[in-house]
Write a protein that holds these residues in place. Structure first.
Motif, PDB file in Angstrom:
ATOM      1  N   ASP A 264      40.421  35.462  -1.474  1.00  0.00           N
ATOM      2  CA  ASP A 264      40.176  35.882  -0.101  1.00  0.00           C
ATOM      3  C   ASP A 264      39.750  37.349  -0.085  1.00  0.00           C
ATOM      4  O   ASP A 264      40.011  38.111  -1.016  1.00  0.00           O
ATOM      5  CB  ASP A 264      41.437  35.708   0.751  1.00  0.00           C
ATOM      6  N   TRP A 265      39.140  37.733   1.022  1.00  0.00           N
ATOM      7  CA  TRP A 265      38.556  39.073   1.118  1.00  0.00           C
ATOM      8  C   TRP A 265      39.580  40.180   0.913  1.00  0.00           C
ATOM      9  O   TRP A 265      39.302  41.183   0.245  1.00  0.00           O
ATOM     10  CB  TRP A 265      37.864  39.248   2.467  1.00  0.00           C
ATOM     11  N   ASP A 266      40.781  40.021   1.456  1.00  0.00           N
ATOM     12  CA  ASP A 266      41.755  41.111   1.349  1.00  0.00           C
ATOM     13  C   ASP A 266      42.137  41.386  -0.103  1.00  0.00           C
ATOM     14  O   ASP A 266      42.401  42.541  -0.480  1.00  0.00           O
ATOM     15  CB  ASP A 266      42.988  40.830   2.203  1.00  0.00           C
ATOM     16  N   VAL A 267      42.146  40.362  -0.937  1.00  0.00           N
ATOM     17  CA  VAL A 267      42.468  40.553  -2.350  1.00  0.00           C
ATOM     18  C   VAL A 267      41.338  41.309  -3.053  1.00  0.00           C
ATOM     19  O   VAL A 267      41.578  42.263  -3.806  1.00  0.00           O
ATOM     20  CB  VAL A 267      42.720  39.198  -3.041  1.00  0.00           C
ATOM     21  N   LEU A 268      40.122  40.883  -2.798  1.00  0.00           N
ATOM     22  CA  LEU A 268      38.972  41.537  -3.429  1.00  0.00           C
ATOM     23  C   LEU A 268      38.837  42.982  -2.955  1.00  0.00           C
ATOM     24  O   LEU A 268      38.615  43.901  -3.756  1.00  0.00           O
ATOM     25  CB  LEU A 268      37.693  40.753  -3.112  1.00  0.00           C
ATOM     26  N   GLU A 269      39.002  43.194  -1.655  1.00  0.00           N
ATOM     27  CA  GLU A 269      38.871  44.543  -1.111  1.00  0.00           C
ATOM     28  C   GLU A 269      39.964  45.457  -1.634  1.00  0.00           C
ATOM     29  O   GLU A 269      39.747  46.667  -1.815  1.00  0.00           O
ATOM     30  CB  GLU A 269      38.898  44.488   0.418  1.00  0.00           C
ATOM     31  N   SER A 270      41.145  44.904  -1.925  1.00  0.00           N
ATOM     32  CA  SER A 270      42.221  45.729  -2.461  1.00  0.00           C
ATOM     33  C   SER A 270      41.875  46.256  -3.852  1.00  0.00           C
ATOM     34  O   SER A 270      42.305  47.357  -4.225  1.00  0.00           O
ATOM     35  CB  SER A 270      43.535  44.940  -2.509  1.00  0.00           C
ATOM     36  N   GLU A 271      41.108  45.505  -4.628  1.00  0.00           N
ATOM     37  CA  GLU A 271      40.641  45.997  -5.920  1.00  0.00           C
ATOM     38  C   GLU A 271      39.664  47.163  -5.721  1.00  0.00           C
ATOM     39  O   GLU A 271      39.676  48.134  -6.478  1.00  0.00           O
ATOM     40  CB  GLU A 271      39.962  44.870  -6.705  1.00  0.00           C
TER      41      GLU A 271
END
Length: 292
Positions: A264-271
């Motif tokens: 999901d986007w929040d996981v990718l954006e956290s990286e």
């Protein structure tokens, strides 16, 4: 000299590889993400939803085009039809960056699913140099060359990988894309020190950095074998190597690659948040050490 027509550059911040399921997230809440990468081969058609979305994204983000199919290291001539499709994409998109791999992925008319390694010899050097010069002349822009992830070494190699890449850049004027995860994978699989590799690498020529996750397996002797899977968060040793690189280069465009089991986007954006934070911490720490 090439008559380059780039009108934008990638910002010295975090980018992500674009996936269609994140289209609305990128428009509504990009967070730490300041640029996007696409794989060239996914956008060589004439129209449709993919192209329409890319045109819209290009109005909001600098775009990096990353090729995976040119087979820069192949023994035969570069495929003219593939190059023509690549040129058409680059001409209308006018990306901020274009990159390819130090690898081969085609033989005659057959295209393979893997990016395969090369022996580092003078013959290979001459062939790769000629291919990069051909691509750069055709596109009218500098190409960035990415270091490979390796699972074996060739006995006939007469160059170290860092010296080989440095000489290619010297002969062609290309820039470099440093994949830090690939360095860690190769160092683990071939049993050399990643920091020694980086200290020998022409970091002054690095214009873009890649960060990615990997999977762990074992070879037939039970030794650890890392696979460049792009399907997990960036591993801690890779983050540490990233700090080492940034301390030498300063902030650079840094891409989070996540191509399989895309989260999901929040996981990718956290990286992307972490990549930005580490670049800031390293560069600000250096500034604070400078006497007033």
């Amino acid at each position: 000299m090439l008559n380059q027509r780039n009108t934008t550059t990638l910002p010295n911040g975090a980018g992500v590889g674009y996936k269609a399921q994140h289209f609305q997230d990128l428009l509504n809440n990009p967070g730490a993400v300041t640029w996007l990468e696409i794989h060239a081969e996914n956008y060589m058609g004439d129209g449709g939803r993919q192209i329409a979305q890319l045109r819209h994204l290009a109005e909001n983000f600098p775009i990096s085009v990353h090729g995976v199919g040119a087979s820069i290291g192949g023994e035969t001539r570069l495929d003219p039809e593939h190059l023509a499709r690549l040129k058409k994409l680059v001409d209308w998109l006018n990306p901020a960056s274009f990159s390819e791999h130090l690898a081969w992925s085609a033989h005659d008319s057959a295209f393979l699913n893997d990016l395969l390694p090369l022996p580092y010899t003078n013959d290979t050097l001459n062939r790769v140099t000629a291919h990069i010069n051909e691509v750069q002349e055709l596109l009218g822009r500098k190409m960035l060359l990415e270091n490979p992830s390796s699972y074996l070494a060739f006995a006939e190699s007469t160059w170290s990988e860092p010296d080989f890449i440095r000489e290619i850049a010297h002969r062609t004027g290309c820039g470099l894309l440093l994949d830090v995860n690939n360095v860690f994978i190769s160092a683990t699989n071939l049993e050399f020190e990643a920091l020694d590799y980086l200290d020998a690498y022409p970091l002054e020529l690095v214009e873009e950095i890649h960060l990615a996750g990997h999977d762990e397996d074992a070879d037939e002797l039970g030794r650890k074998l890392l696979i460049d899977s792009h399907g997990k968060p960036v591993d801690e040793p890779v983050w540490a190597l990233f700090d080492h690189v940034i301390a030498r280069t300063g902030a650079r465009p840094a891409l989070i690659e996540w191509d399989n089991d895309v989260p999901d986007w929040d996981v990718l954006e956290s990286e992307a948040v972490r990549a930005t934070a580490q670049m800031t911490a390293v560069t600000e720490g250096q500034t604070q050490k400078v006497p007033a």
